[in-house]
Motif scaffolding. Sequence first.
Motif, PDB file in Angstrom:
ATOM      1  N   PRO A   7     -61.420  -4.902  63.017  1.00  0.00           N
ATOM      2  CA  PRO A   7     -60.529  -3.752  63.154  1.00  0.00           C
ATOM      3  C   PRO A   7     -59.855  -3.366  61.845  1.00  0.00           C
ATOM      4  CG  PRO A   7     -59.398  -5.716  63.870  1.00  0.00           C
ATOM      5  CD  PRO A   7     -60.814  -6.129  63.519  1.00  0.00           C
ATOM      6  N   CYS A   8     -60.175  -4.050  60.758  1.00  0.00           N
ATOM      7  CA  CYS A   8     -59.523  -3.825  59.476  1.00  0.00           C
ATOM      8  C   CYS A   8     -59.735  -2.393  58.990  1.00  0.00           C
ATOM      9  CB  CYS A   8     -60.063  -4.797  58.430  1.00  0.00           C
ATOM     10  SG  CYS A   8     -59.271  -4.622  56.817  1.00  0.00           S
ATOM     11  N   ILE A   9     -58.630  -1.747  58.537  1.00  0.00           N
ATOM     12  CA  ILE A   9     -58.716  -0.408  57.958  1.00  0.00           C
ATOM     13  C   ILE A   9     -58.180  -0.404  56.530  1.00  0.00           C
ATOM     14  CG2 ILE A   9     -58.630   0.764  60.195  1.00  0.00           C
ATOM     15  CD1 ILE A   9     -55.662   1.450  59.503  1.00  0.00           C
ATOM     16  N   LEU A  10     -58.116  -1.578  55.907  1.00  0.00           N
ATOM     17  CA  LEU A  10     -57.704  -1.747  54.511  1.00  0.00           C
ATOM     18  C   LEU A  10     -56.243  -1.422  54.251  1.00  0.00           C
ATOM     19  CD1 LEU A  10     -60.877  -0.243  52.800  1.00  0.00           C
ATOM     20  CD2 LEU A  10     -60.398  -2.640  53.308  1.00  0.00           C
ATOM     21  N   VAL A  11     -55.385  -1.615  55.237  1.00  0.00           N
ATOM     22  CA  VAL A  11     -53.955  -1.436  55.032  1.00  0.00           C
ATOM     23  C   VAL A  11     -53.337  -2.768  54.604  1.00  0.00           C
ATOM     24  CG1 VAL A  11     -51.744  -0.918  56.126  1.00  0.00           C
ATOM     25  CG2 VAL A  11     -53.707   0.545  56.521  1.00  0.00           C
TER      26      VAL A  11
END
Length: 78
Positions: A7-11
């Motif tokens: 689920p990583c979105i690079l935040v």
Amino acid sequence: MTPIESPCILVCSIDMATGYCFGCGRTREEIGAWTTMTPQARRETMAELPARMETMERRPRRETQRARMARERDLAQD
């Protein structure tokens, strides 16, 4: 090799009040163990993430890598 769903979105910024990542809703421990978790355990964790995200009151203050890249791309096109 099969890619691991994430689920990583690079935040990658942790809400100190809840302990959840502002981008994906996972805890530090879950993020660290993600590649060693079974597919079933990852799916179970991912099912909990939308509810976790609702518990956070604010969003991170810093610009994310994805947002910075989009902004720079937009500036280059002007």
